[in-house]
Write an enzyme that holds these catalytic residues in place. Structure first.
Site, mmCIF file in Angstrom:
data_model
loop_
_atom_site.group_PDB
_atom_site.id
_atom_site.type_symbol
_atom_site.label_atom_id
_atom_site.label_comp_id
_atom_site.label_asym_id
_atom_site.label_seq_id
_atom_site.Cartn_x
_atom_site.Cartn_y
_atom_site.Cartn_z
ATOM 1 N N ASN A 1 19.350 6.513 79.226
ATOM 2 C CA ASN A 1 19.245 6.281 78.404
ATOM 3 C C ASN A 1 17.925 5.716 77.144
ATOM 4 O O ASN A 1 18.212 5.344 76.430
ATOM 5 C CB ASN A 1 20.316 5.530 78.027
ATOM 6 C CG ASN A 1 21.488 5.360 78.250
ATOM 7 O OD1 ASN A 1 21.963 4.202 79.090
ATOM 8 N ND2 ASN A 1 22.498 5.411 77.526
ATOM 9 N N GLU B 1 21.017 12.312 82.911
ATOM 10 C CA GLU B 1 21.294 12.292 81.926
ATOM 11 C C GLU B 1 20.410 11.507 80.441
ATOM 12 O O GLU B 1 19.877 10.245 81.255
ATOM 13 C CB GLU B 1 22.370 11.106 81.476
ATOM 14 C CG GLU B 1 23.267 11.463 80.698
ATOM 15 C CD GLU B 1 24.888 10.721 80.558
ATOM 16 O OE1 GLU B 1 24.615 10.105 81.819
ATOM 17 O OE2 GLU B 1 25.204 9.842 79.219
ATOM 18 N N LYS C 1 27.685 7.102 89.017
ATOM 19 C CA LYS C 1 26.288 7.428 87.959
ATOM 20 C C LYS C 1 25.784 6.105 88.314
ATOM 21 O O LYS C 1 25.620 4.954 87.849
ATOM 22 C CB LYS C 1 26.567 7.590 87.172
ATOM 23 C CG LYS C 1 25.850 7.510 85.241
ATOM 24 C CD LYS C 1 26.728 7.688 84.597
ATOM 25 C CE LYS C 1 26.540 7.056 82.721
ATOM 26 N NZ LYS C 1 26.929 7.852 82.495
ATOM 27 N N LEU C 2 24.148 6.874 88.254
ATOM 28 C CA LEU C 2 23.208 5.094 88.445
ATOM 29 C C LEU C 2 22.597 4.819 86.848
ATOM 30 O O LEU C 2 21.774 6.513 86.544
ATOM 31 C CB LEU C 2 22.446 5.300 89.614
ATOM 32 C CG LEU C 2 22.998 5.184 90.745
ATOM 33 C CD1 LEU C 2 21.081 5.809 92.013
ATOM 34 C CD2 LEU C 2 23.459 4.507 90.907
ATOM 35 N N LYS C 3 22.861 4.095 86.234
ATOM 36 C CA LYS C 3 21.946 4.224 85.237
ATOM 37 C C LYS C 3 20.149 3.592 85.744
ATOM 38 O O LYS C 3 20.431 2.841 87.116
ATOM 39 C CB LYS C 3 21.819 2.618 84.119
ATOM 40 C CG LYS C 3 23.648 2.617 83.931
ATOM 41 C CD LYS C 3 22.947 3.438 82.820
ATOM 42 C CE LYS C 3 24.258 3.378 81.487
ATOM 43 N NZ LYS C 3 24.447 4.620 80.373
ATOM 44 N N GLY D 1 32.018 7.831 78.095
ATOM 45 C CA GLY D 1 32.569 6.218 77.979
ATOM 46 C C GLY D 1 31.706 5.395 77.476
ATOM 47 O O GLY D 1 30.175 5.440 77.374
ATOM 48 N N SER E 1 30.166 4.045 86.044
ATOM 49 C CA SER E 1 29.088 4.242 85.491
ATOM 50 C C SER E 1 28.189 2.672 86.704
ATOM 51 O O SER E 1 29.226 2.144 85.507
ATOM 52 C CB SER E 1 28.742 4.605 84.115
ATOM 53 O OG SER E 1 27.787 3.969 83.685
ATOM 54 N N ASP F 1 22.913 13.267 75.898
ATOM 55 C CA ASP F 1 24.568 12.402 75.697
ATOM 56 C C ASP F 1 24.108 11.980 74.611
ATOM 57 O O ASP F 1 24.646 12.725 72.980
ATOM 58 C CB ASP F 1 24.294 11.464 76.902
ATOM 59 C CG ASP F 1 25.405 10.266 76.402
ATOM 60 O OD1 ASP F 1 25.759 10.505 75.149
ATOM 61 O OD2 ASP F 1 25.968 9.002 76.331
ATOM 62 N N LYS G 1 31.567 12.612 73.644
ATOM 63 C CA LYS G 1 32.003 11.161 73.575
ATOM 64 C C LYS G 1 32.743 11.439 72.149
ATOM 65 O O LYS G 1 31.336 11.229 71.360
ATOM 66 C CB LYS G 1 30.635 9.700 73.326
ATOM 67 C CG LYS G 1 30.659 9.920 75.065
ATOM 68 C CD LYS G 1 29.263 8.771 74.998
ATOM 69 C CE LYS G 1 28.612 8.179 76.150
ATOM 70 N NZ LYS G 1 27.345 7.084 75.750
ATOM 71 N N ASP H 1 22.129 8.226 84.337
ATOM 72 C CA ASP H 1 21.960 8.601 83.521
ATOM 73 C C ASP H 1 20.145 7.166 82.627
ATOM 74 O O ASP H 1 20.715 6.323 82.935
ATOM 75 C CB ASP H 1 22.828 7.690 82.123
ATOM 76 C CG ASP H 1 23.543 7.676 81.186
ATOM 77 O OD1 ASP H 1 22.264 8.402 80.677
ATOM 78 O OD2 ASP H 1 24.091 7.181 80.613
HETATM 79 O O1 OSB Z 1 25.330 6.564 78.088
HETATM 80 O O2 OSB Z 1 26.980 6.601 79.060
HETATM 81 C C1 OSB Z 1 26.427 5.816 78.160
HETATM 82 C C2 OSB Z 1 28.382 2.631 77.997
HETATM 83 C C3 OSB Z 1 28.154 2.111 76.231
HETATM 84 C C4 OSB Z 1 27.202 3.490 75.557
HETATM 85 C C5 OSB Z 1 26.590 3.769 76.612
HETATM 86 C C6 OSB Z 1 26.490 4.478 78.242
HETATM 87 C C7 OSB Z 1 27.485 3.605 78.692
HETATM 88 C C8 OSB Z 1 27.650 3.721 79.987
HETATM 89 C C9 OSB Z 1 29.517 3.343 80.282
HETATM 90 O O3 OSB Z 1 27.123 4.460 80.575
HETATM 91 C C10 OSB Z 1 30.267 4.465 80.862
HETATM 92 C C11 OSB Z 1 31.584 4.193 80.682
HETATM 93 O O4 OSB Z 1 31.841 3.821 82.002
HETATM 94 O O5 OSB Z 1 32.387 3.533 79.754
HETATM 95 MG MG MG Z 2 24.619 8.360 78.475
#
Ligand code: OSB
Ligand code: MG
Length: 369
Positions: free
Chosen positions: A191, A214, A161-163, A291, A135, A239, A263, A189
């Site tokens: 969020n 995501e 995976k690009l935020k 994660g 990520s 998620d 998760k 992702d």
């Molecule tokens: O949305 O998946 C998520 C980390 C912290 C909180 C939310 C997310 C994440 C990650 C990192 O995307 C995933 C990892 O490498 O642990």
């Molecule tokens: Mg996520």
């Protein structure tokens, strides 16, 4: 199983590189560890709540309070303690899945270590190694992003995976595709950073052949995700919205997700995580392991879960050095883009006493008898 007590241990783990998402920047991981102590074995659970309630409603101080004030006394009232027995007594308290998962995992680890069974064996793992994705946080510039992606690909990561967030979405995706080609497995992702009004903009990601997008919309906007899924070609993955096996079944029935991120912390533990896997498998909806920047303890458990049959996409199960210069367990490493599933009893890894001491900021002992 008879429990002597629980240790709550707070650790501060500096990240090797700041991790920026649409909800904030993390420089250091503030982690609560729960240790279940029995006459036979100690069990560990890592609470994945973050220091502020930005990913979900939970945060570390709140989780510690719920654990000491409600969850530990509930365990103390049980005549026999095991992971299945704690689930219904925890269910009487609303919410707080990350706090519940940490305690349940500590109990489960102690129980499995006593029995000599690995967590993977207990959950039904069918693989001895799992494919690793990574990520990649939001960066200050496209060149900085391309350099980061290049080094992760060189290390062997099998999926990127690009935020994303408004202002950092189509351009970084286009740049990564132009530089590294159409072959790499790529997903994004958000969020929860968008609304349904952004559907046309998000359709701008359609030409790039992403595996999935995501959680583009709010946690409680399941219907919005179903509507969005009809307006864009990129498969929608949830998620934050998937808080239980029931929520997963509902989201699938509504057409809100084609793929699910699992998760355990978000859903109250590994037992519920396995049920989500089973519900998704029954519907033919692929799953992958999310994660939360875990240390080696939480990572060991996530990797065991990711070895179940319907985890068909690479997870955010990266190697320890993607996060931490010094992990508190023996580090997870990449071997041909895969991370090995621990085979020892319970989590199969234990904290290194010195490494743990070096990052500990507070400890609290709660005696049960
Ligand atoms: O949305 O998946 C998520 C980390 C912290 C909180 C939310 C997310 C994440 C990650 C990192 O995307 C995933 C990892 O490498 O642990
Ligand atoms: Mg996520």
């Amino acid at each position: 199983m008879r429990l002597t007590g629980f240790e709550l241990r707070r650790i501060a783990m500096p990240l090797v590189t700041p991790f920026r998402t649409s909800f904030g920047v993390e420089y250091e991981r503030d982690v609560l560890l729960v240790r279940a102590v029995t006459p036979d074995a100690d069990g560990w659970g890592e609470c994945v709540a973050m220091s502020a309630p930005r990913y979900s409603a939970e945060y570390v101080d709140g989780a510690a309070e719920v654990i000491r004030r409600f969850l530990v006394p509930a365990v103390a009232g049980l005549s026999t303690v095991d992971a299945h027995a704690v689930e219904p007594v925890f269910a009487r308290f609303k919410g707080h899945p990350m706090a519940k998962a940490a305690v349940q995992t500590a109990v489960l680890d102690a129980q499995l270590r006593s029995a000599g069974t690995s967590l993977g064996g207990f959950l039904g793992a069918v693989r001895d190694a799992v494919p690793a994705g990574v990520s990649v946080g939001i960066m200050d510039s496209i060149p900085a992003l391309l350099a980061a992606v290049e080094s992760y690909l060189a290390s062997g990561y099998l999926r990127i995976k690009l935020k994303i967030e408004p202002g950092w979405d189509v351009a970084p995706v286009r740049a990564v595709r132009e530089r590294f080609g159409d072959e790499i497995l790529l997903q994004v992702d958000a969020n929860t950073a968008y609304t349904l009004a952004d559907a046309r903009h998000l359709a701008g990601l359609d030409p790039f052949g992403l595996l999935l997008i995501e959680q583009p919309l709010a946690e409680d906007d399941v219907r919005g995700h179903a509507q969005l899924a009809r307006l864009i070609r990129t498969p929608v993955c949830l998620d934050e919205s998937i808080t239980s096996a029931r929520a997963a079944a509902d989201a699938i029935a509504l057409g809100a997700c084609a793929i699910v991120n699992i998760k355990p912390g978000r859903v109250g533990g590994y037992l519920e995580a396995r049920r989500i896997h089973d519900v998704c498998a029954a519907h033919g909806v692929p799953v992958w392991a999310g994660g939360m920047l875990e240390t080696g303890l939480g990572r060991a458990a996530n990797v065991a879960l990711a070895a179940l049959p319907f985890f068909v996409l690479p997870g955010d199960t990266s190697a320890s050095d993607r996060y931490y210069a010094r992990d508190i367990t023996s580090p997870f490493v990449l071997e041909n883009g895969h991370v090995r599933v621990p085979t020892g009893p319970g989590l199969g890894v234990s904290p290194d006493i010195d490494a743990l001491a070096a990052v500990t900021t507070a400890t609290e002992w709660i005696r049960l008898q």
